[in-house]
Design an enzyme around this catalytic site. Sequence first.
Site, PDB file in Angstrom:
ATOM      1  N   ASP A  94     -14.424  -5.558  -1.049  1.00 38.48           N
ATOM      2  CA  ASP A  94     -13.956  -4.450  -1.855  1.00 38.48           C
ATOM      3  C   ASP A  94     -13.116  -4.895  -2.622  1.00 38.48           C
ATOM      4  OD1 ASP A  94     -14.459  -1.898  -3.783  1.00 38.48           O
ATOM      5  OD2 ASP A  94     -12.272  -2.254  -3.461  1.00 38.48           O
ATOM      6  N   ASP A  97      -9.090  -7.678  -0.815  1.00 45.83           N
ATOM      7  CA  ASP A  97      -8.650  -7.172   0.850  1.00 45.83           C
ATOM      8  C   ASP A  97      -9.938  -7.731   1.956  1.00 45.83           C
ATOM      9  OD1 ASP A  97     -10.624  -4.771  -0.266  1.00 45.83           O
ATOM     10  OD2 ASP A  97      -8.367  -3.264   0.037  1.00 45.83           O
ATOM     11  N   TYR A 245      -7.488   5.229  -1.825  1.00 43.28           N
ATOM     12  CA  TYR A 245      -7.939   3.870  -2.423  1.00 43.28           C
ATOM     13  C   TYR A 245      -9.058   4.435  -2.697  1.00 43.28           C
ATOM     14  CZ  TYR A 245      -5.027   2.830   1.566  1.00 43.28           C
ATOM     15  OH  TYR A 245      -4.172   2.184   2.462  1.00 43.28           O
ATOM     16  N   GLU A 485      -6.157  -7.392 -10.260  1.00 44.17           N
ATOM     17  CA  GLU A 485      -7.313  -7.770  -9.186  1.00 44.17           C
ATOM     18  C   GLU A 485      -8.668  -7.312  -9.205  1.00 44.17           C
ATOM     19  OE1 GLU A 485      -7.525  -6.096  -4.584  1.00 44.17           O
ATOM     20  OE2 GLU A 485      -6.490  -4.606  -5.943  1.00 44.17           O
TER      21      GLU A 485
END
Length: 513
Positions: A94, A97, A245, A485
């Site tokens: 994704d 991670d 999440y 990220e």
Amino acid sequence: MARCVRCCCCLLILLLVALGVTAVVVFLRNRNGGGPVIPGAIDRKYAEALAVALQFFQVQKSGKLVNNKIPWRGDSAVDDGQDAGLDLSKGMYDAGDHIKFGFPMAFTATMLSWSVLEYGGAMQAAKQRDSALDALRWIMDYLLNAHPSADVLYIQVGDPEADHKCWERPETMSEKRPLTKITTKSPGSDVAAETAAAMAAASLVYKPINQSYSSSLLDHAEQLFAFADQYRGAYTRTFPELSKYYNSTTYQDELLWASGWLYHATGNQSYLDYATGKNGEEFADLGNPRYFSWDDKRPGTQVLLSRVSFFGSGVSSDNGLESYKQTADAVMCILLPDSETAAFRTEGGLLYVAEWNSLQHPVASAFLAAVYSDYMLTSGKTELSCGGQSFAPADLRKFAQSQADYVLGENPMKLSYLVGYGDSYPQRVHHRGASIPADVDTGCGGQEWLNTAEPNPNVATGALVGGPFKNDSFVDERQNVMQNEATTYNSALVVGLLSGLLTTSSVAQSLSS
């Protein structure tokens, strides 16, 4: 008499030239799967950025890699799915991670497909269409395997709680990777419908390329849509531990989104009726412009169904389609900086909606603006009314370009937020694989590579990081997850935007041509 002969010769020459141009046009349309004709030169800047952006999908691949061109990546998670007797080794991680979250991954695929369908010709001219198709196929193979029966869909591989406690390269993972699935007793209409949308959209992409694969995708799409509609419920209600999440605020928008894509893929009036009838009235929030994202598909659906309004002469849907078109107009109006309903933007000119992953909304919105401007140009409807103001397709395109240019470095930080593009870009992207040397096996405890202030030893080429704060500032620290990220769905969105800006082009009047 001589003058007459010369005129006839000139006319003959012009006729032959016209026939030649027509032949080239037909060739281009057929070669690109019915995609739009390319009338102008390719913009070099956006072509170079597109080539960079597409590389992130290679960075994110799981499974046994084929023709791997990322030197610090290797095979990983090759046993995913074996506990259920399935091959779930493909797909993509994704973000920074190593979880395969089915909800955003399916959205990534839907957006890649939409980009290819609208701008495949331009992508081909820029020699990037094959890269997009490679990424799309890697995801679709995974999604097909994740749907082993009509009412079962595996929506996640890995334990995010355990995964996020580790800092390691995917190639050296040894932790258990449990599977999560939805069924009739544990529904997830949002993720099932998004996967249906991805499969329907991809079926259109592969229709002129691989008919049997396209048919398989469409069969799965229809099954999943029926499953999502019959057994309604949000997947984060079924699995509340996943809400931290990718918390889906509602499944209603995905049902409409999927029905829109299924209408384009099948031509079946029932799917259009689904979106424009009672479900549209209850779910679409028509009349209220919103921002497009992985969580809210309503603006995307409104633009997608406006395509029918622009080009679908004779299509019956009462007044439902017109309501979608009017709302799509309103979405465009809030994006235009000179409109009376213009949304907030930073001093540097970035549309600013959310602090976390701030680039998602402006990039997604800019893609919709580029698409909508091309719908207007192609259909000959060249005026957008925003209250008492009037705007042209060029205004939408200018907005789209402004957001792309901001991403690529025309911002107060003078920083490209697309890693690998330009001379200055983030050096400490929050990404496990990029932060650890390729010859190091840390096991789960590689936090020293998370905490170091040194630049990443590996470049996550093509990563679109989260983006700046409201004051246009950005902190290039690896632990700054909010800003630094990258995600695969961000990459799909910027691929769409850059593809739309490659050249000023018309679009095909039918996605299924």
